[in-house]
Write a protein that holds these residues in place. Structure first.
Motif, short mmCIF file in Angstrom:
data_model
loop_
_atom_site.label_atom_id
_atom_site.label_comp_id
_atom_site.label_asym_id
_atom_site.label_seq_id
_atom_site.Cartn_x
_atom_site.Cartn_y
_atom_site.Cartn_z
N GLU A 447 0.83 -1.20 0.00
CA GLU A 447 0.00 0.00 0.00
C GLU A 447 0.87 1.26 0.00
O GLU A 447 0.54 2.25 -0.66
N PHE A 448 1.99 1.22 0.74
CA PHE A 448 2.91 2.35 0.72
C PHE A 448 3.50 2.53 -0.67
O PHE A 448 3.54 3.65 -1.21
N ARG A 449 3.96 1.44 -1.27
CA ARG A 449 4.52 1.52 -2.62
C ARG A 449 3.50 2.12 -3.59
O ARG A 449 3.82 3.01 -4.41
N ARG A 450 2.26 1.63 -3.52
CA ARG A 450 1.23 2.09 -4.44
C ARG A 450 0.88 3.55 -4.20
O ARG A 450 0.59 4.29 -5.15
N ALA A 451 0.92 3.96 -2.94
CA ALA A 451 0.63 5.37 -2.64
C ALA A 451 1.69 6.28 -3.25
O ALA A 451 1.37 7.34 -3.80
N VAL A 452 2.96 5.87 -3.16
CA VAL A 452 4.04 6.68 -3.74
C VAL A 452 3.90 6.71 -5.27
O VAL A 452 4.01 7.78 -5.90
N ILE A 453 3.65 5.55 -5.88
CA ILE A 453 3.51 5.48 -7.33
C ILE A 453 2.32 6.31 -7.80
O ILE A 453 2.40 7.08 -8.77
N ARG A 454 1.18 6.18 -7.10
CA ARG A 454 -0.03 6.91 -7.49
C ARG A 454 0.18 8.42 -7.40
O ARG A 454 -0.24 9.17 -8.29
N THR A 455 0.86 8.86 -6.37
CA THR A 455 1.14 10.29 -6.23
C THR A 455 1.98 10.79 -7.40
O THR A 455 1.74 11.86 -7.96
N ASP A 461 4.66 17.52 -11.82
CA ASP A 461 6.11 17.69 -11.85
C ASP A 461 6.78 16.55 -11.10
O ASP A 461 6.31 15.42 -11.14
N TRP A 462 7.87 16.82 -10.40
CA TRP A 462 8.69 15.76 -9.83
C TRP A 462 8.07 15.16 -8.58
O TRP A 462 7.27 15.79 -7.88
N TRP A 463 8.49 13.95 -8.31
CA TRP A 463 8.08 13.24 -7.09
C TRP A 463 9.10 12.14 -6.84
O TRP A 463 10.04 11.93 -7.62
N PHE A 464 8.92 11.45 -5.75
CA PHE A 464 9.81 10.34 -5.40
C PHE A 464 9.34 9.06 -6.09
O PHE A 464 8.21 8.95 -6.53
N GLY A 465 10.26 8.09 -6.16
CA GLY A 465 9.91 6.78 -6.72
C GLY A 465 10.20 5.68 -5.72
O GLY A 465 10.78 5.91 -4.66
N PRO A 506 9.17 -7.50 -1.29
CA PRO A 506 8.46 -6.22 -1.37
C PRO A 506 8.44 -5.43 -0.06
O PRO A 506 8.18 -4.23 -0.08
N ILE A 507 8.73 -6.08 1.09
CA ILE A 507 8.70 -5.31 2.34
C ILE A 507 9.99 -4.52 2.54
O ILE A 507 10.08 -3.70 3.46
N LYS A 508 11.01 -4.76 1.71
CA LYS A 508 12.23 -3.96 1.76
C LYS A 508 12.08 -2.84 0.72
O LYS A 508 12.23 -3.06 -0.49
N VAL A 509 11.75 -1.66 1.17
CA VAL A 509 11.37 -0.57 0.27
C VAL A 509 12.53 0.42 0.14
O VAL A 509 12.95 1.03 1.12
N THR A 510 13.02 0.57 -1.08
CA THR A 510 14.03 1.58 -1.37
C THR A 510 13.33 2.76 -2.03
O THR A 510 12.81 2.66 -3.14
N LEU A 511 13.29 3.87 -1.32
CA LEU A 511 12.66 5.09 -1.80
C LEU A 511 13.69 5.86 -2.62
O LEU A 511 14.79 6.17 -2.13
N MET A 512 13.37 6.17 -3.86
CA MET A 512 14.31 6.82 -4.76
C MET A 512 14.01 8.32 -4.84
O MET A 512 12.86 8.73 -5.00
#
Length: 731
Positions: A447-455, A461-465, A506-512
């Motif tokens: 859900e965290f991954r999807r929230a970041v992707i959806r945003t 403009d720019w956002w995190f991945g 998937p529980i190891k999340v690298t925020l780019m």
């Protein structure tokens, strides 16, 4: 009462009279049982985990069946009783009858009798909640007996003789201090000998984790690794080691006098460590490494032990079943360092991806060990660890030798609270509870991954991945096939992968952060470039501490303790950082504690700072440099144990960084981040490594507070040096 009886009624309310249920509630209160109420749309996980019993007053058979099934997903032992007017087994579906503990009919028995019956169920449930060691420790701590043994604080009494001691006592509480006891307390058993309640709990944990043997360790997985190695490896033994291994494995090489050959993982240009190619796990590839080693005279010697990091810091997991099948009989023992993977036995997503599983095919000759940090992803206290063993079909595990190595590394004064947390964290995973906890963790991470992707998709403009597959599914659990590393996938950035051999957990999340791709392309001037360390500093000052920082990434670890509130707060903080960056906010206001420590940044603005630091990284091409230092060939000069012995004997020179090229290090050189050693004692320092260390120092001078450090380097005031073996005399 921490475990009340929960009464569940329909969300739309009961039909008919509530009086019988109210009379039962009054009787439960007279019996001393705490009560709370939820409707059938309440938080099921909370009900299952924090109730002493559940009285289900749902009138629809379908609703009752769904509720019971959902609660049992989280807790397979909590008493569940159905409440109704005239319930009989003929009316209740078998699927419900098989999962409940009784039926309460409103008009058949008196409320007080029913309350006593429910209290009996509650007492039985609560009485068997604690596993053997934790139960024994609670009994001892609450017994009220005087102790005449160490530790000297005598159950906390000594602290009460001092103001600061009283502060300490009040902070940690009496239970912790009463439970801090000596190994002379026989009724608690012996950790060193694995007797009494400790042994009982280790056997229960072994069943839970599907191991033949399981041993609790109170000094962290660093010590677990050394125990395994000291039980198997001696001077001159050949060992094969993942070059991405934790430094404790390299310490074990030094301690045992082993001669290492290395399995080399790939890396992408974002600094993320990838998998070792499958071809390196073959008899032929390992023999080729032995043949090429300048440290091995007898090329016919067998490999005593092969150690593999499972999973990597960044979440790469190998198909353990394939590794075991390939190496059975090729090496005497396999050691899976699963410090970051204790959750894998409890979910089908990881089937075949963890080292020890005695319900899967056994090896014929190679004993399999796994070392796990229960404190990292499960619920153990810091330093809580465990060693799992799966024996061969022929029984090659020597428990007697292992016991001696265990005693060599285990304190005679272990911290009993850590032992209890090993015990409890294992019990939390037993039955259906473990799979439910792990599935919840996976779901929160997704859900965290999807929230970041959806945003990112919604912003102009720019956002995190987030590093990983941008999977099409936006709800539910991940499809394992999408998380396996394949040659045709571009997202991982690795040059060499083998289809179906590794996956990303998937529980190891690298925020780019913006500024660098996994292929090493820096963003151009005028476009966002946000070094990871800047975001990490900002988050830390706002109450968010991440696990690891890369050049343009942050590592966010999802554990069984992560909640929706926690990760949603992180997302909100990312939005606030973006607003501050876009508005070029003054750093003093954003990070007052940081600018107080580093006043040179006072008055600077966030976007300007990021642009300048990004330009420094880009101009030095740090993506290429930090990849090269880990992937270039390493020259072994002497056995690591011999190099360490030379340093211990004083036969070393402390060489300035600028003069290191060509010298042989006597210490581990370990940059933080990522905390993976560059060089092992006895290896030659290359010109590339010298260039990296020089850049590191230059960055520290220009950007104080925004750079890492390399352990093994000594700063003596007159310059930075590294302990190296003495140069041979000139001829």
């Amino acid at each position: 009462m921490p475990f009340p009886v929960t009464i569940v009624t329909p969300a739309e309310g009961l039909t008919g009279s509530r009086q019988p249920l109210e009379l039962l509630e009054a009787a439960l209160d007279r019996a001393g049982l705490g009560l709370r109420h939820f409707d059938d749309e309440g938080p099921l996980a909370q009900i299952a985990r924090t109730s002493s019993a559940v009285i289900c007053a749902l009138q629809s058979e379908k609703a009752a069946a769904g509720f019971v099934r959902a609660v049992r997903r989280h807790n397979d032992r909590i008493p569940i009783l159905l409440y109704g007017d005239q319930l009989t087994a003929r009316e209740i579906p078998q699927a419900v009858l098989s999962r409940i503990d009784g039926v309460v009919n409103a008009y058949e028995d008196t409320p007080d009798f029913l309350a006593r019956k429910i209290k009996r169920e509650v007492s039985h449930y609560l009485g068997q909640l604690a596993p053997p060691f934790f139960a024994a420790l609670m009994r001892y701590a609450s017994d009220g007996a005087y102790s005449w043994h160490c530790p000297g604080h005598s159950g906390g009494t000594a602290f009460l003789k001092s103001p600061v001691g009283t502060l300490f006592h009040d902070f940690f509480g009496e239970n912790l201090l009463r439970a801090d006891v000596c190994n002379a307390v026989e009724e608690l058993g012996q950790l060193l000998d694995h007797t009494g309640p400790i042994a009982d709990s280790e056997r229960l944990a072994a069943r839970t984790f599907r191991a033949d043997y399981l041993y609790f360790v109170t000094n962290g997985t660093s010590t677990s690794n050394k125990i395994v190695w000291n039980s198997l490896v001696g001077p001159g033994d050949i060992v094969a080691v993942d070059r991405n291994c934790h430094k404790s494995v390299l310490h074990a090489i030094v301690l045992t006098g082993a001669v290492p050959i290395y399995l080399m993982p790939t890396r992408n240009k974002a600094g993320i460590i990838g998998p070792i190619p499958r071809s390196e796990f073959s008899r032929e590839a390992l023999q080729a490494k032995i043949d090429a080693s300048p440290l091995i005279a007898d090329k016919t010697r067998r490999i005593r032990l092969l150690a593999l990091t499972q999973s990597t810091y960044d979440g790469i997991v190998y198909r353990a079943d394939a590794v075991k099948a390939s190496l059975d009989g090729v090496v005497d023992a396999l050691h899976f360092d699963e410090a970051w993977l204790p959750h894998a036995p409890f979910h089908e997503l990881y089937d075949g991806m963890h080292g020890v599983a005695n319900d899967r095919e056994r090896t014929g000759r190679t004993v399999v060990y796994a070392t796990q940090s229960t404190h990292k992803l499960l619920a153990g206290l810091s330093q809580a660890s465990q060693i799992l063993v799966q024996d061969t079909t022929g029984g090659h595990f020597d428990e007697r030798v292992f016991a001696q190595a265990y005693r060599m590394h285990t304190s005679t004064s272990p911290q009993y609270a850590i032992i209890a947390s090993c015990d409890v964290s294992a019990e939390m995973m037993a039955g259906r509870r473990g799979p439910a906890l792990v599935e919840e963790t996976i779901t929160e991470a997704m859900e965290f991954r999807r929230a970041v992707i959806r945003t990112g998709e919604e912003l102009a403009d720019w956002w995190f991945g987030v590093w990983g597959p941008d999977t099409p599914a936006r709800t539910g659990l991940p499809d394992r096939a999408e998380w396996e590393l394949t040659t045709d996938a571009d997202w991982h950035g690795f040059d060499r992968v083998d289809d179906g051999f590794t996956m990303l957990d998937p529980i190891k999340v690298t925020l780019m952060t913006p500024g660098l791709t996994v292929h090493g392309a820096f963003s151009e001037p005028g476009t966002p470039g946000i070094p990871g360390i800047v975001l990490a500093r900002y988050l830390a000052e706002h109450g968010v501490v991440v696990e690891k920082t890369g050049l343009y990434s942050l590592f966010v670890l999802f554990t069984i303790g992560i909640t929706k509130g926690r990760w949603n707060s992180l997302v909100a903080e990312l939005h606030r950082f973006k607003s501050a960056y876009d508005g070029n906010a003054v750093i003093d206001r954003l990070m007052p504690a940081f600018t107080a420590e580093f006043p040179g940044y006072a008055g600077r603005r966030l976007r300007d700072l990021c642009d300048d630091l990004h330009a420094t990284y880009r101009d030095a091409d740090l993506a290429e440099l930090t990849t090269a230092i880990y992937t270039e060939p390493v020259e072994q000069v002497t056995v690591p144990g011999d190099a360490w012995s030379a340093m211990a004997a004083g036969r070393v020179e402390h060489v300035p960084v600028d003069e290191l090229a060509g010298r042989t290090t006597a210490v581990l050189l370990t940059p933080y981040p990522p905390g993976i050693p560059l060089l092992v004692p006895g290896e030659r320092v290359s010109a590339t490594i010298v260039r990296f260390l020089q850049h590191e120092q230059a960055l520290a001078v220009r950007w104080p507070g925004f750079t890492g450090i390399t352990h093994g380097i000594t700063d003596i005031g007159t310059g930075r040096t590294v302990a190296c073996l003495e140069s041979p005399p000139a001829v």
